[in-house]
Design an enzyme around this catalytic site. Structure first.
Site, PDB file in Angstrom:
ATOM      1  N   ASN A   1       4.521  -1.502  -8.779  1.00 27.45           N
ATOM      2  CA  ASN A   1       4.130  -1.836  -9.880  1.00 27.45           C
ATOM      3  C   ASN A   1       3.330  -1.034 -10.760  1.00 27.45           C
ATOM      4  OD1 ASN A   1       2.784  -4.409 -11.552  1.00 27.45           O
ATOM      5  ND2 ASN A   1       1.267  -4.664 -10.188  1.00 27.45           N
TER       6      ASN A   1
ATOM      7  N   LYS B   1       2.344  -1.843 -13.847  1.00 28.96           N
ATOM      8  CA  LYS B   1       1.526  -2.320 -15.015  1.00 28.96           C
ATOM      9  C   LYS B   1       1.605  -1.934 -16.377  1.00 28.96           C
ATOM     10  CE  LYS B   1      -2.358  -1.237 -10.736  1.00 28.96           C
ATOM     11  NZ  LYS B   1      -2.649  -1.715 -10.388  1.00 28.96           N
TER      12      LYS B   1
ATOM     13  N   HIS C   1      -0.851 -11.107  -9.150  1.00 22.51           N
ATOM     14  CA  HIS C   1      -2.218 -10.179  -8.946  1.00 22.51           C
ATOM     15  C   HIS C   1      -3.573 -10.015  -8.740  1.00 22.51           C
ATOM     16  CE1 HIS C   1      -2.933  -5.771  -9.449  1.00 22.51           C
ATOM     17  NE2 HIS C   1      -2.515  -5.474  -9.241  1.00 22.51           N
TER      18      HIS C   1
ATOM     19  N   GLU D   1      -5.369  -8.393 -11.172  1.00 21.98           N
ATOM     20  CA  GLU D   1      -5.761  -8.084 -12.495  1.00 21.98           C
ATOM     21  C   GLU D   1      -5.463  -9.126 -13.000  1.00 21.98           C
ATOM     22  OE1 GLU D   1      -3.214  -4.297 -12.744  1.00 21.98           O
ATOM     23  OE2 GLU D   1      -5.152  -3.489 -11.241  1.00 21.98           O
TER      24      GLU D   1
ATOM     25  N   GLU E   1      -3.611  -7.234  -0.531  1.00 24.51           N
ATOM     26  CA  GLU E   1      -3.963  -6.011  -1.689  1.00 24.51           C
ATOM     27  C   GLU E   1      -5.682  -6.772  -2.230  1.00 24.51           C
ATOM     28  OE1 GLU E   1      -0.723  -4.353  -4.421  1.00 24.51           O
ATOM     29  OE2 GLU E   1      -1.741  -6.397  -5.299  1.00 24.51           O
TER      30      GLU E   1
ATOM     31  N   GLY F   1      -6.516   0.685  -7.036  1.00 21.22           N
ATOM     32  CA  GLY F   1      -6.540   1.681  -7.733  1.00 21.22           C
ATOM     33  C   GLY F   1      -7.691   2.237  -8.108  1.00 21.22           C
TER      34      GLY F   1
ATOM     35  N   SER G   1      -3.903   1.515  -3.992  1.00 22.15           N
ATOM     36  CA  SER G   1      -4.145   2.895  -3.736  1.00 22.15           C
ATOM     37  C   SER G   1      -3.733   3.597  -2.619  1.00 22.15           C
ATOM     38  CB  SER G   1      -5.591   3.540  -3.482  1.00 22.15           C
ATOM     39  OG  SER G   1      -6.776   2.791  -4.475  1.00 22.15           O
TER      40      SER G   1
HETATM   41  C1  PEP Z   1      -1.186  -2.482  -7.259  1.00 23.67           C
HETATM   42  O1  PEP Z   1      -1.108  -3.038  -8.735  1.00 23.67           O
HETATM   43  O2  PEP Z   1      -0.777  -4.152  -7.187  1.00 23.67           O
HETATM   44  C2  PEP Z   1      -2.136  -1.487  -6.901  1.00 23.67           C
HETATM   45  C3  PEP Z   1      -1.776  -1.697  -5.488  1.00 23.67           C
HETATM   46  O3  PEP Z   1      -2.515  -0.925  -7.572  1.00 23.67           O
HETATM   47  P1  PEP Z   1      -2.562   1.011  -6.713  1.00 23.67           P
HETATM   48  O4  PEP Z   1      -1.277   1.348  -5.582  1.00 23.67           O
HETATM   49  O5  PEP Z   1      -2.578   1.472  -8.040  1.00 23.67           O
HETATM   50  O6  PEP Z   1      -4.035   0.809  -6.273  1.00 23.67           O
END
Ligand code: PEP
Length: 252
Positions: free
Chosen positions: A8, A10, A92, A94, A164, A170, A210
């Site tokens: 992803n 983003k 997601h 976000e 998640e 992040g 992460s």
């Molecule tokens: C995500 O955006 O779904 C995600 C897992 O981001 P990150 O790996 O940066 O935590």
């Protein structure tokens, strides 16, 4: 089972940067790649997906639930399909947090995406406050039950669920193996009670939050985890290659 990796991006990378990335990725992809890999690019770069090695699919990070109409600034499933997009991330955290996406909206988006033959990567997960107040199971149940409302068992093959935990996205904090295992069990139990044992067993579940090449091995060994949704770490093609390569060398 074949592992699945969803990157992803983003809101990162301009088109020239994406082209450099694609070149690097294509040049260093392991010949023995045995996983499904999908790059979820910004909308503006989806047209560059045609330059990717044919073993890598293109995904979008969102889409609108309506087929067309007066929704300024939005993107429809048809528009994605015309660009060769195969996957779409829906729900997601976000999008839930910054764009007020409700479970109801997410359900509509899933139905539209499936109707257009897009594979859905449905994101679910609890916030830190919810975890601390022991509401993880309740939140996962709410999110999954609403998201899958009206979805038939035979449609589940088009849906990948990404667990998640919001507090891990992040932040550099990775959920513990025990927490991930527990969440995976909860998700399978929900699928089993709403559909069947077979559906629960077949359900593809990813971990996201992460994940890096340093933590991938241990996380992807967790019982029931079929792959990963990778955000920040996927922005470096070499990091993504390390994450996906390990599973190409060792067939699990
Ligand atoms: C995500 O955006 O779904 C995600 C897992 O981001 P990150 O790996 O940066 O935590």
């Amino acid at each position: 089972m074949k592992k699945i990796f969803v990157a992803n991006f983003k809101m990162n990378k301009t088109n020239p940067e994406v082209l450099d990335y694609i070149q690097e990725l294509n040049n260093h992809l392991p010949e023995s790649l045995s996983s499904d890999v999908c790059l979820c690019l910004p909308y503006t770069s989806l047209c560059l997906g045609k330059f990717l090695d044919e073993r890598i699919a293109v995904g979008a990070q969102n889409m609108h639930e309506e087929d067309f109409g007066p929704f300024t600034g939005e993107i429809s499933a048809d528009m994605l399909c015309c660009l060769g997009v195969k996957y779409v991330i829906i729900g997601h955290s976000e999008r839930r947090k910054y764009f007020n996406e409700t479970n109801e909206k997410i359900n509509k988006k899933i139905k539209t995406a499936l109707r257009h033959g897009l594979k859905v990567v449905l994101c679910v997960g609890e916030t830190k406050v919810q975890r601390n107040s022991k509401r993880t199971t309740e939140i996962l149940s709410q999110q999954i039950e609403s998201a899958l409302s009206g979805i038939f068992e035979n449609e589940l093959k088009g849906i990948i669920i990404a667990y998640e935990p919001v507090w891990a996205i992040g932040t550099g904090k990775v959920a513990s193996s025990e927490d991930i295992e527990e969440a995976v069990k909860t998700i399978r139990k929900l699928i089993s009670s709403h559909y069947s044992k077979q559906a629960a067993q077949d359900q593809k579940i990813l971990y996201g939050g992460s994940l890096t090449s340093g933590t991938a091995k241990s996380i992807l060994k967790i019982d029931g985890i079929c792959g990963a949704l990778v955000g920040g770490a996927s922005l470096d093609p070499n990091e993504l290659i390390k994450i996906i390569s390990w599973f190409s060398l060792k067939v699990i």
